[in-house]
Each structure stands twice: as C-alpha cells, then as structure tokens.
Design an enzyme around this catalytic site. Structure first.
Site, short mmCIF file in Angstrom:
data_model
loop_
_atom_site.label_atom_id
_atom_site.label_comp_id
_atom_site.label_asym_id
_atom_site.label_seq_id
_atom_site.Cartn_x
_atom_site.Cartn_y
_atom_site.Cartn_z
N LEU A 176 0.81 -1.22 0.00
CA LEU A 176 0.00 0.00 0.00
C LEU A 176 0.84 1.28 0.00
O LEU A 176 0.46 2.28 -0.63
CB LEU A 176 -0.96 -0.02 1.19
CG LEU A 176 -2.25 0.78 1.04
CD1 LEU A 176 -3.01 0.36 -0.21
CD2 LEU A 176 -3.14 0.57 2.27
N VAL A 231 1.32 2.64 -3.47
CA VAL A 231 0.18 3.40 -3.99
C VAL A 231 0.11 4.76 -3.32
O VAL A 231 -0.17 5.78 -3.97
CB VAL A 231 -1.13 2.63 -3.77
CG1 VAL A 231 -2.31 3.38 -4.37
CG2 VAL A 231 -1.03 1.22 -4.37
N GLU A 232 0.37 4.81 -2.03
CA GLU A 232 0.22 6.04 -1.27
C GLU A 232 1.37 7.04 -1.51
O GLU A 232 1.13 8.23 -1.67
CB GLU A 232 0.15 5.72 0.23
CG GLU A 232 -1.18 5.13 0.68
CD GLU A 232 -2.30 6.16 0.69
OE1 GLU A 232 -2.00 7.36 0.55
OE2 GLU A 232 -3.46 5.76 0.85
N SER A 233 2.59 6.56 -1.48
CA SER A 233 3.72 7.50 -1.44
C SER A 233 4.92 7.06 -2.27
O SER A 233 5.97 7.68 -2.19
CB SER A 233 4.19 7.66 0.02
OG SER A 233 4.68 6.41 0.52
N TYR A 265 -7.64 3.29 -7.00
CA TYR A 265 -6.75 2.99 -5.88
C TYR A 265 -6.60 1.49 -5.64
O TYR A 265 -5.49 0.95 -5.60
CB TYR A 265 -7.32 3.68 -4.64
CG TYR A 265 -6.49 3.64 -3.39
CD1 TYR A 265 -5.50 4.58 -3.16
CD2 TYR A 265 -6.74 2.69 -2.40
CE1 TYR A 265 -4.77 4.58 -1.98
CE2 TYR A 265 -6.02 2.68 -1.22
CZ TYR A 265 -5.03 3.63 -1.01
OH TYR A 265 -4.31 3.62 0.16
#
Length: 512
Positions: free
Chosen positions: A106, A109-111, A215
């Site tokens: 994850l 995807v986030e950072s 997402y």
C-alpha cells in the site's frame, strides 16, 4: 534523567539486546519476539508474491494498471530502491498483526515508498496519514518529531486502522482498502445507495470517487506484476529477506551530529532512515526509538561505552533578564541567534522579560543538519531569488486563495511548495515560494536537492478547450497513459470540470 543511560536494541530478526550499567551491548534471544520468523524466500518481493491472500476477480480496471506498469520499465526498480530500508519492517508488521501481506504494498500506492512525501491534503509519510486520523491512532506531532513520518509508528498505526476498517466492513478487504483512501463514511454511503437501488454492494459495483476507483485496482495490479515481473517489462531489484535496520531505543536525547560521528553515517542517511525527525537532535521525550542500519550497531555501541554517562546533547533553559537580547544570549552561550530562534519558533528578534528560552548548543552549524525542517524550509525559499521563482511575503488580509489568484497558481500548488496546511491561518510576514508554470519541475529539483526522482500524482481539472493531446503535451506524458490512469475508453469526451489523475516524475518538494 537516569544516572545510567540505558539503550535497548530491538533486532528485527528476532533477537534483542540491551546496554547494561557499564554501557556494554549485550544480546540475547527474546522468547516473546514480536517479529515473524516465517519468512522462507530469500527475496522479500518473492515472499510477498508467493503469500498473497486477498481474493479478487480479474478485470479490465486491474489490467489497465498492469498495462501502464508494463510501459514503465524502471517503475518497480525505483520503488525497490526506496523501499529497501523499510520493506522488512512493514512486512514484519503485517504478519505481527495478522493482515494480508498485500498491505505491505500500500505505501507504493500512497507514497511510492517515499516517507517524506507530502500531499496537497496535508497527508504525509509512507502511509499518507492526515493529521486528524493520525491523532486518532496516536500519531503525535511536536517541535522535535512528526510521528506520521516515523516509519515504525506510522506502519503500526496504519495497519491497526486497516484492521478496524476490515471489522467495519465485515472482513471485506477490498472495501477496507477503499475506505482507507476515501474514508469509511464515503464507502458506507455508496453501499447504502446500492442497497436502496437493489444493486450489488461489492467494491466493483460501488459508485466511488475516481481516485478510489483506481486505488484498489492499482494495488492489486502491483501484486499481480510481482508474481512475474519479467512478463511485465520490470527488472525488480532484490531486497534481502532480513533486517536492514534495527530499532534502537534511546534513553537520552542525542545530537544527530554525534550519531553521525559514532556510526560513520551521513546526516542525510540518518534523516532518511528516520524521516520523523524535524530538528538537529532526537526528541526530548524519552525513550525515543531511532532506526540505524544493522552494520553500524556495534560501532555505535562501542562509542556509547566510551562516552559513559555524559550527556549526548547540550542545551539549557534560560529565563530572559532585563537588558537581554538574542545576540547577547547567543554570545554568552556560544551559539547563534538563528539556532535560538529555531529552537523557540521565533519569527523575529523580540523576546519578553522573564519568558523562558531553550538555548540549543548543537555540535555542528545549522546548515550541517541538511534535512531538518528549518533547512528544508530554507531550501524551498532559496535565498538566491531569480526570474524562475518568486518569494512572496504575506501581508494583512491575505489568504491562500487570494495569493493563488494574484499569482495565477492554485491553492494546492502553494500548499505543496510551502508545506503548509490549507486550513491554518497565514502569519503576517511569512515567506511563500511561488514558481513560474514553465519552470516548476526544474525548480522543484533545485529547491529540494535530495537527488530522489519519484513519480507523483496530480489532479488536473479540465478546462474549456482542453483535449487529451494538449494535456499530455503540457505534462510530457502520453495520451494512452492518461487514458489508463483514468480508465477512459476511446469514445470518452472530456467535459470542463472533469478531474484527471496524471502521474509525473518530479522531485518531491514537500518533506514536511
């Protein structure tokens, strides 16, 4: 402060150690280690690929992301380089808390696994916590430290949050992950709407924000690509399935320059492994856990033993007397005005009689601590003003919206360039960086000078007269990429006001 400094070493391969009263590091096997011992694969990426648990039906939304990854041969290699210090810690935490190992993906995807990442919504860190959610899960922010950027603290909190979401959505991990992005309320409203209309309530059937609809498929696509990177034009850099960093609990405040001296690490490496650090020293609230590479632990321990119980930082609390000035106090304590102002968050040289000041006595000059919050701020402002960048000083009556309109930029750009919360009032006299449109990318690289090129997502609002070709040319991407990022078919006609997600390669300018 205790008479004897105690330092605990948590070795993430399952052994622990501590420093005894003679400051000698003693290691022993921990019978109740919190870290999983179940890793079998030599490569962490392979371990993740072989142990995925989330069930889903393959569809075009996932395939679109796989197709995009296949057009970016360096994508996972660059991710792997940034993830290497932290991936073992994150995978270990997923197993400790008993959640699917895919959640370790994850932060991609986030950072992009870049812990200094900072979004226009004031989210920050590997897991992109916003301040309110961070506080709910015990992530604090003080003058010395930002927990949302702390890799250990934010990872533990993020997985707890995901577990809570999973309970809320009856064990459905796709809904839980969607709620992590959009918020549980937004997902629940979409479920309620479908129930009223007699429709299915699985993730794929819900009407969710465009970002959330991309997402979850992106996460699943990354997991799929990991199973056969070569098939998707990826050369994946191996990450050894063993701890890269060890968590050291400090029972004393340390000057980071001293840690650099004792370990041989550069000051940038110390900040990079510990992105929650905001200043030139570890926090005064003790104990504090710092991450250091395994290879330097013995060296650190040896130097600690030689140091004994002497303090590892120099600072004092000083009460302002009649006739005092910052320059006089700085002279008496052999420090600088800038250091005193930084330590006490002073915007000017005015001080009040009988007030208290923390007078820091850093081992090195302020510039040495190159990734401290103060130095990142200076790097953004960059005193060498030129035609490519303006530094604007806030005046009475200003707001971010007014400044944005005046300089033909967006509020989100001002927030991103200057690491400020959009809801927080501006202080009079605060200096803001404003970049010219055609110079933004190159100036971002100059401002931060971190040497880390990363892919960042922006949201573009379609204007009258826009088309995909013009937008692609503007951001130096391909029309096919914009279609893939936004799940647009060939027949889709853009409308003014549409929101498009566009991925551009920039140096992240928001390290706060």
């Amino acid at each position: 402060m205790r008479s004897a400094l105690i330092l605990f070493v948590i070795v993430l391969s399952g052994c622990q150690g501590l420093v005894d009263s003679n400051n000698k590091l003693a290691r022993f096997n921990a019978p109740n280690s919190n870290v999983s011992q179940n890793f079998q694969d030599d490569d962490l990426w392979g371990y993740i690929a072989n142990n995925q648990e989330i069930n889903f039906g393959f569809n075009t939304r996932i395939q679109n992301h796989i197709d995009w990854i296949s057009t970016q041969p360096d994508y996972l290699a660059s991710i792997s380089k940034r993830a290497e210090p932290f991936l073992y810690l994150v995978v270990s935490e997923t197993e400790r808390q008993g959640v699917p190992i895919e959640l370790a993906l994850l932060p991609i995807v986030e950072s992009d696994y870049y812990p200094f990442s900072y979004s226009h919504g004031t989210a920050t860190g590997l897991w992109q916590f916003i301040p309110s959610t961070g506080k709910m899960y015990g992530l604090d922010d003080d003058w010395w430290h930002e927990d949302r950027r702390d890799v250990l603290a934010s990872t533990e909190a993020a997985i707890r949050y995901l577990k809570d979401l999973n309970k809320m959505f009856d064990g459905d991990w796709l809904l839980s992950i969607a709620a992590y992005n959009a918020g549980p309320g937004r997902v629940q409203r979409a479920i309620d709407k479908n129930l009223k209309e007699g429709k299915k309530i699985d993730y794929w059937s819900l009407d969710l924000p465009q970002e959330t609809e991309r997402y979850v498929p992106k996460l699943l696509a990354i997991g799929s690509v990991l199973k056969n990177p070569a098939l998707h034009n990826q050369t994946l850099t191996k990450i050894k399935n063993k701890p890269f960093l060890e968590a050291i609990q400090l029972d004393s405040q340390f000057d980071l320059a001293l840690i650099a001296q004792w370990t041989g690490l550069s000051i940038k490496e110390i900040y990079s492994y510990n992105p929650g650090l905001k200043r030139w020293a570890t926090p005064e609230d003790l104990p504090y856990t710092i991450l250091l590479p395994q290879e330097v632990i013995n060296q650190f321990s040896d130097n600690l033993a030689k140091q004994g119980n002497r303090t590892k930082i120099s600072w004092t609390r000083y009460q302002v007397k009649k006739g005092d000035s910052l320059s006089l106090i700085a002279e008496n304590y052999k420090t600088t005005v800038d250091q005193i102002k930084s330590a006490n968050e002073l915007n000017n040289d005015l001080i009040k009689l009988n007030s208290y000041l923390i007078v820091p006595l850093a081992k090195e000059s302020e510039e040495y601590y190159s990734l401290s919050e103060a130095q990142r701020e200076k790097s953004r402002l960059n005193i060498n003003k030129n035609s490519e960048k303006k530094v604007y000083k806030v005046v009475t009556g200003d707001s971010l919206w007014l400044i944005a309109v005046k300089h033909d930029v967006t509020v989100n750009e001002l927030v991103r360039w200057n690491q400020i919360a959009p809801s927080k009032p501006l202080s009079i006299g605060k200096e803001l960086v404003i970049l010219n449109e055609d110079k933004k990318k190159t100036e971002l690289a100059k401002i931060m000078n971190t040497g880390i090129d990363i892919n960042k997502k922006i949201v573009y609002t379609v204007r009258s007269g826009d088309n995909l070709s013009l937008i692609a040319q503007k951001y130096k991407v391909k029309v096919s990429e914009i279609r893939a990022w936004n799940d647009l078919n060939e027949e889709y006609i853009l409308q003014p006001g549409d929101k498009l997600t566009i991925t551009i390669n920039v140096v992240n300018s928001n390290l706060s």
